[in-house]
Design a protein around this motif. Structure first.
Motif: not given
Length: 403
Positions: A10-22
């Motif tokens: 079991x693994x987590x795959x992650x992405x961060x949203x940091x582009x200033x969108x709402x």
């Protein structure tokens, strides 16, 4: 970001949203937000929840699959706990890169999948309590409708005790290298505490009764890890986020914090002139007060504070026989999100005729608010209004303290 092992297979795959969108096109996320997907690998492989095609999130997911030596084409199932586009928006691109993958979702999820994405392929529809055997790994699905869409479900891996909860138990805030609750600092925990409240108030608040039902339903499971689609993974003490959400949900029924949120709109400073007197009255009873100005302060932060506060102070002038429009907009959001069962005081000036109070009463009649006597005045506030403002602030604070 890198992939993170939660348990065997079991693994987590992650992405961060940091582009200033709402977030949802509405809510500011100055510190970003994470999109968490999960891999469960037995003889067959399941990907639990997807990402949107947003701020390079698909490439992040693909890179992390490489880190754990899993090819996209080898994924047999994709579990969609919730069909909102931040978890499904890349589904067409994903399907173009995979072979014979089977989508797993709830009955209402299937209808949304076909409507939102014109999907015509195979769907494995799972009912409440159904299991999926991956060969050495079993997943069980539990429906938790209206947390916060009607099709929502969670996925449970009994052997490890991992609950893949999607939006439930989530939070705003991008993740760093530390993704587990036992890895982050006390300061970071305070940050996620605040951002989980703001996330809850913005996204989930209107569905607090279903939240409580869902928590009660899941109590019978031996949950050892909470793995949400937004925010940190709780492996040391998952009860913290579960009880936090229970507390947030109960704010709607009046079990809120003994504090006051003040929202003030003022055109020419006449309404704002009595704020200091009200605040002094509130603080004379030892009750904390949080002050917001509209339209300057974003509704996201106002809503978060108001949701947890037992008391509200609403200040606005009369504007063309109605409430000052920015304040009226705040109250419309309060109605939408069920900001109920509050102790409330409303004040404001007018220049040539009243009308704001009548409009206020009409707009809030279904919110189950207990309002003390309002304070209105023509033109500038005199000593009499300032004294009344102090006394009404004190009176409200006493009601909050005794509630």
């Amino acid at each position: 970001m890198k992939s993170n092992k939660i348990a065997d297979g079991i693994f987590q795959l992650g992405a961060n949203i940091n582009n200033g969108d709402l977030f949802e096109g509405l809510w500011p996320i100055p510190d970003g937000v994470s999109l968490n997907s999960y891999i469960v690998k037995g003889e067959k492989t399941a990907l639990i929840d997807l990402v949107d095609d947003w701020d390079n999130a698909p490439n992040n997911l693909l890179n992390q699959l490489d880190q754990i030596d899993i090819e996209l084409e080898s994924i047999d199932y994709i579990v969609l706990n919730h069909l909102e586009p931040d978890h499904t928006g890349w589904i067409k691109g994903f399907l173009e890169k995979t072979k014979d993958v089977v989508i797993v979702t709830s009955p209402k999820g299937e209808k949304m999948l076909r409507a939102l994405f014109s999907y015509q392929g195979e769907v494995l529809v799972v009912n409440d309590g159904d299991e999926l055997d991956l060969g050495g790994q079993k997943l069980t699905f539990y429906h938790i409708p209206f947390v916060h869409w009607p099709e929502t479900m969670v996925t449970f891996h009994k052997e490890s005790g991992v609950l893949f909860s999607c939006d439930a138990f989530g939070s705003y805030g991008a993740l760093g290298n530390e993704v587990f609750d036992d890895q982050i600092s006390e300061e970071k925990h305070k940050f996620y505490d605040n951002e989980s409240l703001r996330y809850y108030a913005n996204i989930v608040a209107g569905y607090s009764l279903p939240v409580i039902k869902a928590i009660d339903k899941l109590e019978g499971l031996d949950v050892k890890v909470i793995a949400p689609s937004h925010g940190i993974i709780w492996r040391e003490n998952p009860s913290i986020i579960i009880e936090r959400y229970r507390k947030f949900a109960k704010y709607m029924s009046g079990e809120a914090e003994k504090e006051i949120t003040m929202i003030v709109g003022s055109m020419y400073g006449k309404t704002k002139a009595v704020v200091s007197s009200i605040v002094k009255g509130i603080r004379s009873e030892g009750i904390p007060v949080h002050i917001f100005n509209v339209p300057e302060d974003d509704i996201s932060f106002i809503l978060s504070s108001a949701w947890k506060s037992k008391g509200l102070v609403i200040g606005m002038p009369t504007y063309e026989g109605k409430m000052f429009p920015p304040t009226s907009s705040v109250l419309e959001m309060f109605s939408l999100k069920h900001v109920w069962n509050k102790e409330v005081f409303r004040f404001g000036s007018y220049s040539w005729s009243g009308g704001a109070q009548r409009d206020f009463e009409n707009k809030t009649e279904k919110l189950k608010w207990n309002c003390i006597e309002p304070l209105e005045w023509l033109g500038e506030a005199k000593e009499e209004e300032l004294n009344s403002a102090y006394l009404q602030g004190k009176k409200l604070a006493i009601k909050v303290k005794e509630s």
